[in-house]
Design an enzyme around this catalytic site. Structure first.
Site, PDB file in Angstrom:
ATOM      1  N   GLU A 163       4.712   8.512 -10.100  1.00 36.39           N
ATOM      2  CA  GLU A 163       5.186   8.015 -11.389  1.00 36.39           C
ATOM      3  C   GLU A 163       4.054   7.566 -12.319  1.00 36.39           C
ATOM      4  OE1 GLU A 163       8.181   5.052 -10.733  1.00 36.39           O
ATOM      5  OE2 GLU A 163       9.629   6.503  -9.976  1.00 36.39           O
ATOM      6  N   GLU A 361      12.388  10.159  -4.747  1.00 30.93           N
ATOM      7  CA  GLU A 361      13.011   8.828  -4.703  1.00 30.93           C
ATOM      8  C   GLU A 361      14.400   8.924  -5.316  1.00 30.93           C
ATOM      9  OE1 GLU A 361      10.970   5.546  -6.461  1.00 30.93           O
ATOM     10  OE2 GLU A 361       9.008   6.135  -5.669  1.00 30.93           O
TER      11      GLU A 361
END
Length: 456
Positions: A163, A361
């Site tokens: 991320e 995720e």
């Protein structure tokens, strides 16, 4: 058809969130060690000093993974545990810890998926300018080389950054995450470029040292959903917006700024028009290094950033999750529960980048506790996952090459600026005693894995 026969089912964690041992055996400090000691930055003054104590209890955690039946475990390495100052000297004790973990996983039949960077940036490098420094891509390449030389004989699945939208956006633009800064957009453009170049250099170093490497990265994407899937105009607009660049919102959050350079070797036109002058001198020469063939398109998805529909005037419009209305289902984090976003984001990314999709995720926070019967009954998580995985299965049926799914998270853990206020785990952790209690969702997920996602 549903999921592919070789679909990978796993769970994920991050080093600072679970390891503890914050200064054990020669580990250096990270920006999160600094952030956790900055009054008011983390709820209740919580730190990751001990967290779930995975550093000392990993054998027990691997045994739990085996009990659940995980096929793969995605975990990150602590850069300053391996290189205390981020560059130069290597801490062999840190490398040895990860080597023991990898061996334990392989002995148990669980495939390790290693993330090189999940936000715990070496503090010493931050003091040298961090991602602003033009040397930062080389620092990351050198760190990658140390790691792959040590683990590449056994680890074949690699993720460079987790991320980048968040560690740049929340860490350097919004200031809510480490290192807690608020930079102007001219600085952000420079950091984005250096982060991308670090990714590209890391990919090449992995290919150089690891036979049969499978490489990707984990981006956080502006997921969307649509009210009427048959309205082609609405669907087309939602996809176009997802991959456009605008000056609204957080600059670093926009997925095409990251994925277009990584997959296509170019920035979005609007980004260049607005921020090209802020990129480092000679940036054009870096694009070939940034673009590297990725074996999977990895992304993390929790909820939709936008819900698209056609308004009363017949125009395409959208609303954002905090406008969904009173009583809309939400997680403990107050994130809207929008299962269809997993379908639409998988479809959009597969269409655009033509790489197998890996959900790295997906999960939810809950206010979970151990009940009087000694068990942790998290029916809300089972319902949430049933809804989201049903939409991922629909994407697979519609032709998306879904390669892997990782539940976030294996263990309850330190949730960044929220401290220990949220529980994302399949396994409950008592932070006083560190006792592990697999939740009902862990046993449910075990059956999902056994059935390859056909039992719900």
């Amino acid at each position: 058809m549903s999921f592919k026969p070789d679909m990978v089912w796993g769970a994920a964690t991050a080093s600072y969130q679970i390891e503890g041992g914050w200064d054990a055996d020669g580990k250096g400090p990270s920006v999160w060690d600094r952030m956790a000691r900055w009054p008011g930055k983390v709820k209740f003054g919580d730190t990751g000093n001990v967290s779930s104590d995975h550093y000392h209890r990993y054998p027990e955690d691997v045994a739990i993974m085996k009990e659940i039946g995980l096929q793969a475990y995605r975990f990150s390495l602590s850069w300053p545990r391996i290189m205390p100052e981020g560059k130069g000297a290597v801490n062999q004790a840190g490398l040895d810890f990860y080597s023991r973990l990898v061996d334990s996983l392989l002995e148990t039949g669980i495939t390790p998926w290693v993330t090189l960077f999940h936000w715990d940036y070496p503090l010493h490098l931050f003091y040298e300018g961090g991602w602003m420094n033009s040397a930062s891509p080389q620092w990351f390449e050198d760190y990658t080389e140390v790691v792959v030389k040590a683990l590449g004989d056994r680890v074949k699945h690699w993720i460079t950054h987790n991320e980048p939208q968040m560690f740049i956006g929340l860490g350097h633009e919004v200031g809510e995450h480490a290192p807690g800064m608020k930079h102007p957009r001219s600085d952000l453009a420079r950091m984005i470029h250096h982060t991308l170049l670090a990714h590209g250099k890391s990919c090449r170093k992995i290919r150089e040292h690891v036979d049969g490497a499978q490489i990707g990265w984990a981006t956080a994407n502006g997921a969307f959903q649509v009210a009427d899937p048959s309205d082609e105009g609405v669907v087309a607009q939602a996809k176009a917006d997802l991959f456009d660049y605008t000056e609204t919102g957080v600059m670093a959050f926009q997925p095409a700024v990251w994925n277009d350079p990584a997959f296509f070797g170019k920035y979005p036109e609007n980004f260049l028009r607005l921020h090209g002058q802020s990129l480092p001198k000679g940036w054009e020469e870096d694009m070939a290094a940034i673009q590297h063939p990725l074996d999977f398109s990895g992304f993390n998805t929790y909820n939709a950033a936008r819900h698209y529909f056609r308004n009363e005037q017949g125009e395409v419009a959208f609303e954002e999750p905090w406008h969904f209305g009173n009583g809309f289902p939400r997680t403990h984090f107050q994130w809207a529960i929008t299962p269809e976003c997993l379908y639409w984001t998988a479809v959009a990314f597969y269409e655009r980048y033509q790489a197998p999709i890996a959900i790295l995720e997906n999960g939810l926070s809950g206010a979970d506790w151990v009940h009087t019967d000694g068990k942790c009954h998290d029916y809300h998580r089972i319902d949430f996952l049933t809804r989201y995985l049903s939409n991922l299965r629909r994407a697979a049926k519609d032709g998306v090459d879904v390669a892997a799914y990782f539940q976030w998270s294996l263990l309850d853990n330190f949730e960044w600026a929220e401290g220990y206020n949220h529980r994302f785990g399949l396994v409950h952790v008592d932070y006083e005693t560190l006792k592990r209690t697999p939740k009902d969702s862990a046993y449910w997920y075990s059956e999902v894995i056994k059935s390859n996602g056909t039992n719900f």
